[in-house]
Design a protein around this motif. Structure first.
Motif, short mmCIF file in Angstrom:
data_model
loop_
_atom_site.label_atom_id
_atom_site.label_comp_id
_atom_site.label_asym_id
_atom_site.label_seq_id
_atom_site.Cartn_x
_atom_site.Cartn_y
_atom_site.Cartn_z
N LYS A 38 15.97 -82.30 -52.15
CA LYS A 38 16.16 -82.27 -50.70
C LYS A 38 16.37 -83.67 -50.12
N ILE A 39 17.20 -84.46 -50.77
CA ILE A 39 17.37 -85.85 -50.38
C ILE A 39 17.87 -86.00 -48.95
N ARG A 40 18.81 -85.16 -48.53
CA ARG A 40 19.36 -85.32 -47.18
C ARG A 40 18.34 -85.00 -46.11
N SER A 41 17.68 -83.86 -46.24
CA SER A 41 16.70 -83.50 -45.22
C SER A 41 15.50 -84.44 -45.24
N THR A 42 15.13 -84.93 -46.43
CA THR A 42 14.01 -85.87 -46.52
C THR A 42 14.32 -87.17 -45.79
N ILE A 43 15.52 -87.72 -45.99
CA ILE A 43 15.90 -88.96 -45.32
C ILE A 43 16.03 -88.73 -43.82
N ALA A 44 16.67 -87.62 -43.42
CA ALA A 44 16.82 -87.33 -42.00
C ALA A 44 15.46 -87.15 -41.33
N ARG A 45 14.53 -86.48 -42.02
CA ARG A 45 13.18 -86.30 -41.47
C ARG A 45 12.45 -87.64 -41.37
N GLY A 46 12.77 -88.54 -42.29
CA GLY A 46 12.18 -89.88 -42.23
C GLY A 46 12.60 -90.59 -40.95
N ILE A 47 13.88 -90.46 -40.58
CA ILE A 47 14.38 -91.04 -39.33
C ILE A 47 13.69 -90.38 -38.15
N GLU A 48 13.54 -89.05 -38.20
CA GLU A 48 12.89 -88.31 -37.12
C GLU A 48 11.45 -88.78 -36.94
N GLN A 49 10.71 -88.92 -38.03
CA GLN A 49 9.31 -89.32 -37.94
C GLN A 49 9.17 -90.76 -37.45
N ALA A 50 10.03 -91.65 -37.94
CA ALA A 50 9.98 -93.05 -37.50
C ALA A 50 10.32 -93.16 -36.02
N THR A 51 11.23 -92.31 -35.53
CA THR A 51 11.57 -92.30 -34.10
C THR A 51 10.36 -91.90 -33.27
N LYS A 52 9.66 -90.87 -33.69
CA LYS A 52 8.46 -90.41 -32.96
C LYS A 52 7.40 -91.49 -32.92
N THR A 53 7.23 -92.20 -34.04
CA THR A 53 6.24 -93.27 -34.07
C THR A 53 6.67 -94.43 -33.19
N ALA A 54 7.96 -94.77 -33.21
CA ALA A 54 8.48 -95.87 -32.39
C ALA A 54 8.26 -95.60 -30.90
N SER A 55 8.38 -94.33 -30.52
CA SER A 55 8.22 -93.98 -29.10
C SER A 55 6.82 -94.23 -28.59
#
Length: 282
Positions: free
Chosen positions: A261-278
Motif C-alpha cells: 500500500k505504498i501510495r496510500s501510506t505516503i498520501a496518509r503520511g502527508i495527511e497526518q503531517a498536515t494535521k500536526t502542522a495545523s
C-alpha cells in the motif's frame, strides 16, 4: 539604499543570506525593476557563539547584534526583515521595547512554522506588511521548495522581492495561507519522507549484493533524476508506464510495492503531517 535584517539568524537565516549574496554576484540573473536589492545586511542572534559563527561566515558584510536593544536599532535601519527565530520566541522578539514602532510600514518575511499571519498581526502595527513562507532543509544547498503566502496588505513589489530572496535558494510557489499546513507537510516534512524512501531503496540494493555506498548513490541520483523529469513537464504516470515493460522487472517490483500500500501510506503520511502542522502554532 535598503537594509535587510534577519531576526534570529540560525541555519535558515544563514542559508538565505548566502543565497542573497550569490544572487547579487550572479550578474546574469534577471531582477525585476520592482525589486530593490539590499545593500546593507544585519543578523540578530541570541548568543555570542552564534555571532562568532556569522562573523566567520560573512565577515564585515553583515552587521551583528546580540541584545534586544541592538535588534531594535537594526530593525530601524532595515526595510525588510526576515523573522526566523524559533516560533515560540516570536513574541519575545517582536514585543521588545521599541520593536513594534521600528517595524511600522516595513515588510516582514516570516518562516515561523505554525505562526499564522493573524497571530503575527497582533504583535505588529497595522502598517507592517507580512508574507508567510515555508522553505525546507534543502535551502542549504540552494534546492529548497518555498511556499509564499502574502497577507492582504502585501504589495506586488513585496511578493516579487520575497520571490527574489527565496529563488536564491531554490524554487518558489505562491499559495493561499489556508494551504500552508499541507505545503508544510509536503515541503517541510517531505525531505524526511524522501530520505526514508532513499534508505529503503538502498537497503534493497544492499540486500541484493551492491555495496552500501554505491547502493545509496544509485538510489539518491535516481530520485534526483526522476524529480527533474517531472519538473521538466513529464507526468509521473508516464514515466512509470514508460519504464514498465510487459512481464518486466519494473512491473513486478511495482506490484510488490502496491502490496505494501505504498501510495496510500505516503498520501496518509502527508495527511497526518498536515494535521500536526495545523496545531503547531496553537
Amino acid at each position: 539604499m535598503s537594509g535587510f535584517c534577519v531576526l534570529g539568524c540560525g541555519t535558515m537565516g544563514k542559508a538565505l543570506l548566502t543565497g542573497i549574496f550569490d544572487s547579487i554576484k550572479e550578474q546574469d540573473q534577471q531582477v525585476s525593476k520592482n525589486v530593490s536589492v539590499p545593500d546593507r545586511f544585519y543578523a540578530c542572534v541570541k548568543f555570542a557563539q552564534e555571532a562568532r559563527d556569522i562573523e566567520k561566515l560573512f565577515g564585515e558584510t553583515v552587521g551583528i547584534s546580540v541584545t534586544a536593544e541592538e535588534n531594535v536599532q537594526k530593525a530601524k535601519a532595515s526595510d525588510v526583515l526576515l523573522l526566523s527565530c524559533k516560533p515560540q520566541g516570536a513574541e519575545e522578539v517582536l514585543s521588545a521595547p521599541g520593536m513594534k514602532e521600528a517595524l511600522k510600514g516595513k515588510l516582514i518575511l516570516s518562516i515561523l512554522a505554525g505562526k499564522t499571519i493573524d497571530s503575527l498581526k497582533t504583535l505588529l502595527d497595522d502598517s507592517t506588511r507580512i508574507i508567510r513562507i515555508m522553505p525546507n532543509t534543502a535551502s542549504r544547498i540552494r534546492e529548497s521548495m518555498s511556499v509564499l503566502c502574502p497577507a492582504p496588505n502585501a504589495t506586488e513589489a513585496d511578493v516579487e522581492f520575497a520571490e527574489w530572496v527565496f529563488n536564491g535558494i531554490g524554487r518558489t510557489m505562491k499559495l493561499p495561507e489556508k494551504l500552508i499546513d499541507a505545503a508544510t507537510a509536503m515541503c517541510g516534512s517531505g525531505p524526511a519522507f524522501v530520505a526514508t524512501m532513499i534508505e529503503a531503496m538502498t537497503d534493497g540494493g544492499v540486500m541484493m549484493g551492491i555495496p552500501f555506498a554505491q547502493a545509496q548513490e544509485l538510489a539518491a541520483q535516481t530520485m534526483v533524476g526522476t524529480g527533474q523529469m517531472v519538473l521538466q513537464g513529464q507526468h509521473p504516470a508516464k514515466i512509470r508506464n514508460d519504464v514498465s515493460t510487459p512481464a518486466g522487472c519494473t512491473i513486478s517490483g511495482l506490484l510488490a510495492l502496491e502490496d505494501g500500500k505504498i501510495r496510500s501510506t505516503i498520501a496518509r503520511g502527508i495527511e497526518q503531517a498536515t494535521k500536526t502542522a495545523s496545531g503547531l502554532g496553537k
